[in-house]
Write an enzyme that holds these catalytic residues in place. Sequence first.
Site, PDB file in Angstrom:
ATOM      1  N   GLN A  38      -6.072  -2.270   3.429  1.00 28.76           N
ATOM      2  CA  GLN A  38      -5.188  -2.003   4.567  1.00 28.76           C
ATOM      3  C   GLN A  38      -5.786  -0.926   5.457  1.00 28.76           C
ATOM      4  O   GLN A  38      -6.179   0.144   4.983  1.00 28.76           O
ATOM      5  CB  GLN A  38      -3.792  -1.566   4.130  1.00 28.76           C
ATOM      6  CG  GLN A  38      -2.859  -1.485   5.346  1.00 28.76           C
ATOM      7  CD  GLN A  38      -1.466  -1.010   5.023  1.00 28.76           C
ATOM      8  OE1 GLN A  38      -1.268   0.147   4.698  1.00 28.76           O
ATOM      9  NE2 GLN A  38      -0.473  -1.897   5.133  1.00 28.76           N
TER      10      GLN A  38
ATOM     11  N   CYS B  13       3.992   2.438   9.145  1.00 31.62           N
ATOM     12  CA  CYS B  13       4.130   3.795   8.615  1.00 31.62           C
ATOM     13  C   CYS B  13       5.140   4.594   9.441  1.00 31.62           C
ATOM     14  O   CYS B  13       4.996   4.705  10.661  1.00 31.62           O
ATOM     15  CB  CYS B  13       2.774   4.501   8.627  1.00 31.62           C
ATOM     16  SG  CYS B  13       2.843   6.197   8.005  1.00 31.62           S
TER      17      CYS B  13
ATOM     18  N   LYS C  40       1.415  -5.533   8.997  1.00 35.12           N
ATOM     19  CA  LYS C  40       2.688  -5.090   8.441  1.00 35.12           C
ATOM     20  C   LYS C  40       3.429  -4.326   9.526  1.00 35.12           C
ATOM     21  O   LYS C  40       2.882  -3.403  10.136  1.00 35.12           O
ATOM     22  CB  LYS C  40       2.492  -4.205   7.212  1.00 35.12           C
ATOM     23  CG  LYS C  40       3.823  -3.791   6.571  1.00 35.12           C
ATOM     24  CD  LYS C  40       3.624  -3.020   5.282  1.00 35.12           C
ATOM     25  CE  LYS C  40       4.990  -2.717   4.656  1.00 35.12           C
ATOM     26  NZ  LYS C  40       4.856  -1.956   3.391  1.00 35.12           N
TER      27      LYS C  40
ATOM     28  N   GLY D  26       7.019  -2.288  -3.324  1.00 38.31           N
ATOM     29  CA  GLY D  26       6.470  -0.945  -3.214  1.00 38.31           C
ATOM     30  C   GLY D  26       7.073  -0.022  -4.252  1.00 38.31           C
ATOM     31  O   GLY D  26       6.636   0.029  -5.403  1.00 38.31           O
ATOM     32  N   ARG D  27       8.146   0.684  -3.875  1.00 37.08           N
ATOM     33  CA  ARG D  27       8.734   1.696  -4.756  1.00 37.08           C
ATOM     34  C   ARG D  27       9.191   1.145  -6.101  1.00 37.08           C
ATOM     35  O   ARG D  27       9.209   1.862  -7.101  1.00 37.08           O
ATOM     36  CB  ARG D  27       9.908   2.383  -4.046  1.00 37.08           C
ATOM     37  CG  ARG D  27       9.493   3.234  -2.850  1.00 37.08           C
ATOM     38  CD  ARG D  27      10.704   3.784  -2.113  1.00 37.08           C
ATOM     39  NE  ARG D  27      11.514   2.712  -1.562  1.00 37.08           N
ATOM     40  CZ  ARG D  27      12.846   2.737  -1.467  1.00 37.08           C
ATOM     41  NH1 ARG D  27      13.510   3.774  -1.915  1.00 37.08           N
ATOM     42  NH2 ARG D  27      13.507   1.737  -0.930  1.00 37.08           N
TER      43      ARG D  27
ATOM     44  N   ASP E  70      13.603  -3.376  -0.922  1.00 37.16           N
ATOM     45  CA  ASP E  70      14.643  -3.506  -1.950  1.00 37.16           C
ATOM     46  C   ASP E  70      14.381  -4.609  -2.961  1.00 37.16           C
ATOM     47  O   ASP E  70      15.314  -5.272  -3.421  1.00 37.16           O
ATOM     48  CB  ASP E  70      16.017  -3.708  -1.305  1.00 37.16           C
ATOM     49  CG  ASP E  70      16.476  -2.499  -0.508  1.00 37.16           C
ATOM     50  OD1 ASP E  70      15.805  -1.453  -0.586  1.00 37.16           O
ATOM     51  OD2 ASP E  70      17.492  -2.608   0.218  1.00 37.16           O
TER      52      ASP E  70
ATOM     53  N   PRO F 285       0.841  -1.210   0.000  1.00 33.61           N
ATOM     54  CA  PRO F 285       0.000   0.000   0.000  1.00 33.61           C
ATOM     55  C   PRO F 285       0.868   1.249   0.000  1.00 33.61           C
ATOM     56  O   PRO F 285       1.804   1.364   0.790  1.00 33.61           O
ATOM     57  CB  PRO F 285      -0.780  -0.130   1.314  1.00 33.61           C
ATOM     58  CG  PRO F 285      -0.769  -1.587   1.629  1.00 33.61           C
ATOM     59  CD  PRO F 285       0.566  -2.076   1.157  1.00 33.61           C
TER      60      PRO F 285
END
Length: 385
Positions: free
Chosen positions: A82, A113, A153, A239-240, A217, A28
């Site tokens: 989420q 977060c 998470k 994610g990224r 990563d 998310p």
Amino acid sequence: MSTTLSPTAAPALKIGPIEIASPVALAPMAGITNEAFRRLCQEYGAGLYITEMVTTRALVEKNPTALRLIRHHPEEQIRSIQLYGVDPKIVGDSVAMLVDEDKVDHLDLNFGCPVPKVTKRGGGSALPWKRDLFEAICTEAVRRAGDVPVTVKIRKGINEELETYLESARIAEGAGIAGITLHARTLEQQYSGKADWASIARLKEAITSIPILGNGDVFEGEDGVRMVRETGCDGIVVGRGVLGRPWLFADLEAAFAGRPERAQPGLREVGAAMIRHAELLVDFFEDEFYGCRDFRKHAANYFKGYPVGGDVRRAFALIESLDQLRELVSQLPDEPWPGSSAMGPRGRAGSPRRAALPQGWLASRTMSTADTDDIAGAELDISGG
């Protein structure tokens, strides 16, 4: 062409009664993983596609933004949401609402977060420090969810000296949580530095009754396979690495299946993906201008590594209609895939920073009256998600 990889021991991911064909989940990301982006990624490959974080208080109060964020298109195979919350009762009420209204198949609780406006009031990745509150939220969410599986998470902890992930995982397992994702960084690391995959391996060794997913990563198909091999985790969360690159899910699916093919789109193919993304955003927002305006922030990520000049990039960042976007795409040169320059880390990694926490938060591992007063406003600054 990438080196062929043999299949791993984890070709599918099972969370409670749900089975996903590929052991890959979309992390998310606020303002990114809305219905449009999830649908786009799903068109490239199998996976678990989770909504961006939604606050439990906003759901209970029927906030229109929150209700839009949890909306799923009929094409989405698993309705995964989420939630972020700090009050066990409100978390439980929001879970019960989603289950009773048949809006969800899988729930994930965010305790990872690192944003200061969240952690400074004790929320997000600061919350697991308080064992009793963390346990109460997990327990109530599971109780109210019934047959719907609930996962969490988490991060490694506040910093390297104040790690919480192993203890938090045991608490979650005991509360009936159906799976755990570990972002292998601490709160203070934010998204900087290198993810500590060894911590994922330690967590997998410690928790054996439920699936463990690793996060951090994974930017290529090979990264995902390597994480599973090195850590023994049951699945990965990306994610990224998928920003401006939804075809990463195709690469991951192929890598886990041991197939050699990888997506290597030329600039024209990238442009076609951009149009599709914008079309889905217009459909999601039910407004062409707003959908196109939202797409602007994605354009630069799509162009990473490609020979696109500053004037062209600026033009894409100012689009107001689908026709305007299509015209700009038609003018893109027929450039081939640029190779390694279009691969690797994406998004802003930032720098480590001292944890923003409520005063006296670290003095005790259990909640006090002062802590309760601080955390009461932890959701108020987060609109919808």
